[in-house]
Design a protein around this motif. Structure first.
Motif, PDB file in Angstrom:
ATOM      1  N   UNK A 140      38.404 100.533  21.028  1.00 29.83           N
ATOM      2  CA  UNK A 140      39.812 100.861  20.831  1.00 29.83           C
ATOM      3  C   UNK A 140      40.640  99.618  21.056  1.00 29.83           C
ATOM      4  N   UNK A 141      41.873  99.657  20.579  1.00 28.79           N
ATOM      5  CA  UNK A 141      42.753  98.526  20.831  1.00 28.79           C
ATOM      6  C   UNK A 141      43.219  98.554  22.282  1.00 28.79           C
ATOM      7  N   UNK A 142      43.671  97.375  22.748  1.00 26.86           N
ATOM      8  CA  UNK A 142      44.109  97.250  24.138  1.00 26.86           C
ATOM      9  C   UNK A 142      45.243  98.216  24.453  1.00 26.86           C
ATOM     10  N   UNK A 143      46.207  98.325  23.509  1.00 26.31           N
ATOM     11  CA  UNK A 143      47.353  99.189  23.760  1.00 26.31           C
ATOM     12  C   UNK A 143      46.890 100.639  23.873  1.00 26.31           C
ATOM     13  N   UNK A 144      45.946 101.016  23.012  1.00 27.11           N
ATOM     14  CA  UNK A 144      45.446 102.385  23.054  1.00 27.11           C
ATOM     15  C   UNK A 144      44.771 102.687  24.388  1.00 27.11           C
ATOM     16  N   UNK A 145      43.951 101.735  24.846  1.00 21.82           N
ATOM     17  CA  UNK A 145      43.251 101.936  26.119  1.00 21.82           C
ATOM     18  C   UNK A 145      44.227 102.028  27.274  1.00 21.82           C
TER      19      UNK A 145
ATOM     20  N   UNK B   9      31.456  96.909  19.835  1.00 16.94           N
ATOM     21  CA  UNK B   9      31.406  95.868  20.882  1.00 16.94           C
ATOM     22  C   UNK B   9      30.632  94.643  20.443  1.00 16.94           C
ATOM     23  N   UNK B  10      30.412  94.460  19.163  1.00 16.39           N
ATOM     24  CA  UNK B  10      29.748  93.244  18.691  1.00 16.39           C
ATOM     25  C   UNK B  10      30.641  92.565  17.668  1.00 16.39           C
ATOM     26  N   UNK B  11      30.565  91.233  17.631  1.00 19.15           N
ATOM     27  CA  UNK B  11      31.279  90.535  16.561  1.00 19.15           C
ATOM     28  C   UNK B  11      30.348  90.476  15.367  1.00 19.15           C
ATOM     29  N   UNK B  12      30.921  90.177  14.217  1.00 16.24           N
ATOM     30  CA  UNK B  12      30.099  90.119  13.008  1.00 16.24           C
ATOM     31  C   UNK B  12      29.200  88.887  13.085  1.00 16.24           C
TER      32      UNK B  12
END
Lengths: 202, 127
Positions: A140-145, B9-12
Protein backbone atom coordinates in the motif's frame (compact mmCIF):
# COMPACT_ATOMS: atom_id res chain seq x y z
CA UNK A 1 88.35 -8.61 16.04
CA UNK A 2 87.54 -6.40 13.05
CA UNK A 3 85.32 -3.42 13.64
CA UNK A 4 84.31 -1.02 10.92
CA UNK A 5 85.09 2.63 11.38
CA UNK A 6 81.45 3.61 11.82
CA UNK A 7 80.96 1.40 14.90
CA UNK A 8 81.72 3.48 17.95
CA UNK A 9 80.86 3.03 21.54
CA UNK A 10 77.71 5.18 21.83
CA UNK A 11 76.03 6.39 24.97
CA UNK A 12 72.37 5.31 25.16
CA UNK A 13 70.19 8.31 24.22
CA UNK A 14 66.73 8.97 25.57
CA UNK A 15 64.74 9.23 22.31
CA UNK A 16 61.76 10.69 24.11
CA UNK A 17 63.98 13.56 25.22
CA UNK A 18 65.28 13.99 21.69
CA UNK A 19 61.75 14.07 20.32
CA UNK A 20 60.62 16.63 22.86
CA UNK A 21 63.63 18.81 22.15
CA UNK A 22 62.95 18.77 18.41
CA UNK A 23 59.27 19.55 19.00
CA UNK A 24 60.15 22.46 21.23
CA UNK A 25 62.61 23.78 18.65
CA UNK A 26 59.99 23.57 15.87
CA UNK A 27 57.25 25.25 17.95
CA UNK A 28 58.02 28.89 17.11
CA UNK A 29 58.00 28.08 13.37
CA UNK A 30 54.45 26.69 13.42
CA UNK A 31 51.39 28.51 12.21
CA UNK A 32 48.07 28.08 13.95
CA UNK A 33 47.20 29.25 17.39
CA UNK A 34 46.13 27.48 20.53
CA UNK A 35 45.89 23.70 20.55
CA UNK A 36 46.20 23.55 16.75
CA UNK A 37 49.63 25.10 17.04
CA UNK A 38 50.82 22.48 19.49
CA UNK A 39 49.67 19.40 17.59
CA UNK A 40 51.41 18.06 14.52
CA UNK A 41 49.35 18.40 11.35
CA UNK A 42 50.84 15.30 9.74
CA UNK A 43 49.25 11.89 9.70
CA UNK A 44 51.25 8.81 10.62
CA UNK A 45 52.65 6.90 7.65
CA UNK A 46 51.04 3.76 9.03
CA UNK A 47 47.60 5.12 8.20
CA UNK A 48 45.77 5.18 4.85
CA UNK A 49 47.37 7.05 1.96
CA UNK A 50 46.07 10.37 0.75
CA UNK A 51 44.31 8.92 -2.29
CA UNK A 52 42.18 6.51 -0.27
CA UNK A 53 40.85 8.83 2.43
CA UNK A 54 38.00 11.31 2.22
CA UNK A 55 38.92 14.42 0.27
CA UNK A 56 37.38 17.88 0.17
CA UNK A 57 34.30 18.63 -1.93
CA UNK A 58 35.33 18.56 -5.61
CA UNK A 59 34.90 21.89 -7.37
CA UNK A 60 36.75 21.52 -10.71
CA UNK A 61 36.00 18.81 -13.30
CA UNK A 62 39.48 17.36 -12.78
CA UNK A 63 38.77 16.92 -9.08
CA UNK A 64 35.47 15.26 -9.91
CA UNK A 65 37.18 12.88 -12.34
CA UNK A 66 39.86 12.04 -9.77
CA UNK A 67 37.23 11.45 -7.07
CA UNK A 68 35.17 9.23 -9.40
CA UNK A 69 38.26 7.19 -10.18
CA UNK A 70 39.08 6.91 -6.48
CA UNK A 71 35.65 5.51 -5.69
CA UNK A 72 35.61 3.13 -8.72
CA UNK A 73 32.73 4.96 -10.40
CA UNK A 74 32.12 6.47 -13.82
CA UNK A 75 32.49 10.24 -13.92
CA UNK A 76 28.88 10.55 -15.14
CA UNK A 77 27.57 8.44 -12.25
CA UNK A 78 29.62 10.22 -9.60
CA UNK A 79 27.59 12.76 -7.66
CA UNK A 80 28.98 14.14 -4.38
CA UNK A 81 26.75 15.25 -1.51
CA UNK A 82 25.96 18.99 -1.76
CA UNK A 83 28.53 21.05 0.10
CA UNK A 84 26.56 22.19 3.15
CA UNK A 85 29.30 21.75 5.70
CA UNK A 86 27.81 18.50 6.99
CA UNK A 87 31.12 16.64 6.81
CA UNK A 88 30.59 14.46 3.71
CA UNK A 89 33.60 15.76 1.76
CA UNK A 90 33.74 14.15 -1.67
CA UNK A 91 31.94 10.94 -0.71
CA UNK A 92 29.54 9.91 -3.51
CA UNK A 93 25.80 10.22 -3.06
CA UNK A 94 24.38 6.82 -4.00
CA UNK A 95 20.64 6.10 -4.37
CA UNK A 96 18.93 5.32 -1.06
CA UNK A 97 18.16 1.70 -1.88
CA UNK A 98 18.58 -0.99 0.74
CA UNK A 99 20.36 -4.30 0.14
CA UNK A 100 16.94 -6.03 0.21
CA UNK A 101 16.28 -4.63 -3.25
CA UNK A 102 19.38 -6.14 -4.85
CA UNK A 103 19.14 -9.22 -7.02
CA UNK A 104 19.15 -12.28 -4.74
CA UNK A 105 20.22 -14.60 -7.57
CA UNK A 106 23.31 -12.74 -8.81
CA UNK A 107 26.68 -14.10 -7.72
CA UNK A 108 27.77 -11.38 -5.32
CA UNK A 109 31.26 -11.54 -3.84
CA UNK A 110 29.68 -11.13 -0.41
CA UNK A 111 26.28 -12.84 -0.75
CA UNK A 112 24.95 -11.91 2.71
CA UNK A 113 25.64 -8.24 2.09
CA UNK A 114 24.67 -8.46 -1.61
CA UNK A 115 27.74 -6.47 -2.48
CA UNK A 116 30.78 -6.90 -4.71
CA UNK A 117 34.35 -6.26 -3.60
CA UNK A 118 35.45 -2.71 -4.30
CA UNK A 119 31.94 -1.44 -4.94
CA UNK A 120 31.31 2.05 -3.51
CA UNK A 121 29.37 1.73 -0.26
CA UNK A 122 26.42 3.91 0.58
CA UNK A 123 27.06 6.39 3.42
CA UNK A 124 24.33 4.61 5.39
CA UNK A 125 25.37 1.12 4.33
CA UNK A 126 25.12 -0.23 7.87
CA UNK A 127 21.50 0.93 7.96
CA UNK A 128 20.63 -0.70 4.64
CA UNK A 129 21.87 -4.23 5.40
CA UNK A 130 19.35 -7.02 5.21
CA UNK A 131 18.73 -7.12 8.94
CA UNK A 132 17.71 -3.49 9.07
CA UNK A 133 15.96 -0.82 7.02
CA UNK A 134 14.18 -2.11 3.93
CA UNK A 135 13.29 0.27 1.12
CA UNK A 136 11.44 -2.34 -0.97
CA UNK A 137 8.17 -1.18 -2.50
CA UNK A 138 5.19 -1.71 -0.17
CA UNK A 139 1.79 -3.20 -0.95
CA UNK A 140 0.00 0.00 0.00
CA UNK A 141 1.05 3.59 -0.30
CA UNK A 142 2.52 5.35 2.73
CA UNK A 143 -0.48 7.65 3.07
CA UNK A 144 -2.85 4.70 2.97
CA UNK A 145 -0.90 2.85 5.66
CA UNK A 146 -0.73 5.92 7.89
CA UNK A 147 -4.44 6.56 7.56
CA UNK A 148 -5.30 2.95 8.43
CA UNK A 149 -2.97 2.76 11.42
CA UNK A 150 -3.67 6.13 13.01
CA UNK A 151 -7.34 5.92 12.11
CA UNK A 152 -7.84 2.64 13.96
CA UNK A 153 -5.63 3.66 16.90
CA UNK A 154 -7.39 6.99 17.15
CA UNK A 155 -10.80 5.35 17.12
CA UNK A 156 -9.79 2.91 19.89
CA UNK A 157 -8.44 5.73 22.04
CA UNK A 158 -11.56 7.78 21.42
CA UNK A 159 -13.75 4.91 22.57
CA UNK A 160 -11.63 4.46 25.72
CA UNK A 161 -12.00 8.15 26.47
CA UNK A 162 -15.76 8.04 25.98
CA UNK A 163 -15.87 4.95 28.21
CA UNK A 164 -14.25 6.94 31.00
CA UNK A 165 -16.79 9.71 30.71
CA UNK A 166 -19.85 7.43 30.39
CA UNK A 167 -19.10 4.31 32.45
CA UNK A 168 -21.41 1.37 31.87
CA UNK A 169 -21.72 -1.53 34.32
CA UNK A 170 -24.25 -3.84 35.94
CA UNK A 171 -26.47 -2.04 38.42
CA UNK A 172 -25.55 -2.99 41.99
CA UNK A 173 -27.04 -2.33 45.41
CA UNK A 174 -25.64 -2.79 48.94
CA UNK A 175 -25.63 -6.44 50.03
CA UNK A 176 -28.68 -7.52 51.99
CA UNK A 177 -28.20 -9.92 54.94
CA UNK A 178 -30.87 -12.21 56.52
CA UNK A 179 -31.83 -12.58 60.25
CA UNK A 180 -32.47 -8.88 60.70
CA UNK A 181 -29.20 -7.84 59.12
CA UNK A 182 -27.36 -10.57 61.12
CA UNK A 183 -28.42 -9.12 64.46
CA UNK A 184 -26.98 -11.94 66.59
CA UNK A 185 -23.78 -12.36 64.58
CA UNK A 186 -23.06 -8.68 64.91
CA UNK A 187 -23.03 -8.92 68.67
CA UNK A 188 -26.64 -8.06 69.34
CA UNK A 189 -28.15 -8.87 72.72
CA UNK A 190 -29.84 -12.34 72.42
CA UNK A 191 -32.41 -11.43 75.16
CA UNK A 192 -33.60 -8.32 73.46
CA UNK A 193 -35.97 -8.50 70.51
CA UNK A 194 -34.31 -6.92 67.46
CA UNK A 195 -36.21 -4.53 65.26
CA UNK A 196 -37.68 -6.11 62.19
CA UNK A 197 -35.68 -5.43 59.03
CA UNK A 198 -37.49 -6.07 55.78
CA UNK A 199 -35.10 -6.16 52.83
CA UNK A 200 -37.77 -6.81 50.25
CA UNK A 201 -40.77 -5.15 48.79
CA UNK A 202 -43.67 -7.15 47.42
CA UNK B 1 6.37 -11.63 -20.18
CA UNK B 2 4.49 -8.55 -21.25
CA UNK B 3 2.00 -8.93 -18.42
CA UNK B 4 4.60 -9.40 -15.70
CA UNK B 5 3.54 -7.97 -12.36
CA UNK B 6 6.17 -7.40 -9.71
CA UNK B 7 5.94 -9.65 -6.69
CA UNK B 8 4.68 -7.69 -3.69
CA UNK B 9 7.52 -5.98 -1.80
CA UNK B 10 9.94 -6.58 -4.66
CA UNK B 11 11.31 -4.18 -7.23
CA UNK B 12 11.24 -5.15 -10.86
CA UNK B 13 14.37 -7.20 -11.79
CA UNK B 14 16.70 -5.55 -14.25
CA UNK B 15 16.31 -8.28 -16.87
CA UNK B 16 12.56 -7.66 -17.02
CA UNK B 17 12.81 -3.90 -17.25
CA UNK B 18 11.47 -2.86 -20.68
CA UNK B 19 13.75 0.17 -20.82
CA UNK B 20 16.66 -2.29 -21.05
CA UNK B 21 15.38 -3.59 -24.36
CA UNK B 22 13.45 -0.80 -26.05
CA UNK B 23 14.40 2.81 -26.82
CA UNK B 24 18.09 2.06 -26.51
CA UNK B 25 20.66 4.66 -27.41
CA UNK B 26 24.32 4.23 -28.18
CA UNK B 27 25.27 6.34 -25.15
CA UNK B 28 23.26 4.16 -22.81
CA UNK B 29 24.85 1.01 -24.18
CA UNK B 30 28.32 2.55 -23.95
CA UNK B 31 27.67 3.69 -20.37
CA UNK B 32 26.48 0.19 -19.45
CA UNK B 33 29.58 -1.29 -21.02
CA UNK B 34 31.85 1.08 -19.09
CA UNK B 35 30.14 0.16 -15.84
CA UNK B 36 30.44 -3.52 -16.69
CA UNK B 37 34.13 -3.02 -17.43
CA UNK B 38 34.74 -1.42 -14.03
CA UNK B 39 32.79 -4.18 -12.33
CA UNK B 40 34.65 -6.91 -14.23
CA UNK B 41 37.98 -5.37 -13.31
CA UNK B 42 37.07 -5.31 -9.63
CA UNK B 43 35.82 -8.88 -9.83
CA UNK B 44 39.09 -9.97 -11.44
CA UNK B 45 41.13 -8.25 -8.73
CA UNK B 46 39.08 -9.86 -5.99
CA UNK B 47 39.16 -13.35 -7.48
CA UNK B 48 42.92 -13.16 -8.06
CA UNK B 49 43.50 -12.26 -4.45
CA UNK B 50 40.92 -14.73 -3.16
CA UNK B 51 42.35 -17.73 -5.01
CA UNK B 52 46.00 -16.86 -4.46
CA UNK B 53 47.48 -20.02 -2.86
CA UNK B 54 50.16 -18.04 -1.05
CA UNK B 55 47.75 -15.63 0.58
CA UNK B 56 47.54 -15.97 4.34
CA UNK B 57 45.80 -12.73 5.29
CA UNK B 58 42.31 -11.36 4.64
CA UNK B 59 41.57 -9.67 1.34
CA UNK B 60 41.43 -5.93 2.12
CA UNK B 61 38.61 -3.95 0.58
CA UNK B 62 39.70 -0.35 -0.10
CA UNK B 63 36.07 0.70 -0.56
CA UNK B 64 35.38 -0.51 2.97
CA UNK B 65 38.44 1.35 4.31
CA UNK B 66 37.31 4.53 2.59
CA UNK B 67 33.79 4.16 3.97
CA UNK B 68 34.96 3.56 7.52
CA UNK B 69 37.39 6.46 7.32
CA UNK B 70 34.72 8.75 5.85
CA UNK B 71 32.22 7.89 8.57
CA UNK B 72 34.78 8.35 11.33
CA UNK B 73 36.39 11.58 10.08
CA UNK B 74 33.82 14.12 8.92
CA UNK B 75 35.38 16.80 11.13
CA UNK B 76 37.75 18.40 8.59
CA UNK B 77 34.78 19.11 6.32
CA UNK B 78 32.41 20.39 8.97
CA UNK B 79 31.36 24.00 8.62
CA UNK B 80 29.09 25.77 11.08
CA UNK B 81 26.10 26.77 8.98
CA UNK B 82 22.57 27.58 10.07
CA UNK B 83 21.42 23.99 9.67
CA UNK B 84 24.38 22.32 11.35
CA UNK B 85 24.34 24.80 14.24
CA UNK B 86 20.62 24.26 14.67
CA UNK B 87 21.04 20.49 14.74
CA UNK B 88 23.90 20.75 17.21
CA UNK B 89 21.87 23.00 19.48
CA UNK B 90 18.76 20.83 19.23
CA UNK B 91 20.48 17.57 20.04
CA UNK B 92 23.29 18.77 22.28
CA UNK B 93 22.17 21.80 24.22
CA UNK B 94 18.39 21.74 24.41
CA UNK B 95 17.98 18.29 26.03
CA UNK B 96 20.45 19.17 28.76
CA UNK B 97 18.81 22.48 29.56
CA UNK B 98 15.25 21.18 29.33
CA UNK B 99 15.92 18.11 31.45
CA UNK B 100 17.73 20.22 34.05
CA UNK B 101 14.77 22.54 34.40
CA UNK B 102 12.20 19.75 34.39
CA UNK B 103 13.95 17.76 37.10
CA UNK B 104 14.76 20.84 39.15
CA UNK B 105 11.19 22.15 39.18
CA UNK B 106 9.73 18.74 39.92
CA UNK B 107 12.10 18.08 42.80
CA UNK B 108 11.72 21.59 44.23
CA UNK B 109 7.98 21.16 44.20
CA UNK B 110 8.27 17.80 45.94
CA UNK B 111 10.68 19.25 48.51
CA UNK B 112 8.30 22.12 49.23
CA UNK B 113 5.44 19.66 49.69
CA UNK B 114 7.51 17.52 52.05
CA UNK B 115 8.46 20.58 54.09
CA UNK B 116 4.84 21.67 54.23
CA UNK B 117 3.78 18.12 55.09
CA UNK B 118 1.36 17.85 52.18
CA UNK B 119 3.16 15.05 50.27
CA UNK B 120 1.04 11.92 50.24
CA UNK B 121 3.40 8.97 50.68
CA UNK B 122 1.44 5.98 49.48
CA UNK B 123 2.96 2.56 49.35
CA UNK B 124 3.44 2.38 45.62
CA UNK B 125 6.32 0.50 43.98
CA UNK B 126 6.60 2.90 41.04
CA UNK B 127 7.55 6.16 42.80
Amino acid sequence: MRTSQSVRQQQPVNMAGVGFLRWAQALPKRKGSGIAGLLSGARAASGPSKDTILGPFPTTPEERAAAAKKYNMKVEDYEPYPDKGEGFGDYPKLPDRSQHERDPWYQWDHPDLRRNWGEPMHWDFDMFIRNRVDTSPTLLSWSSMCKQLFGSLGFILLMFYLGEIFPFYQAVAPKQYPYNNLYLERGGDPEKQPEEVKNYVI
Amino acid sequence: MADYQEAPLASRPKTLDPSEYFNLSAEKRRADEDRAAIRANLKRQYQTQLNDPHRKALVDDPALTRWVYARANPYPFFRPTFKTSLLGAMFGVVPLVVLYYVFKTDRDRKEAMIKAGTLERKFCLSS
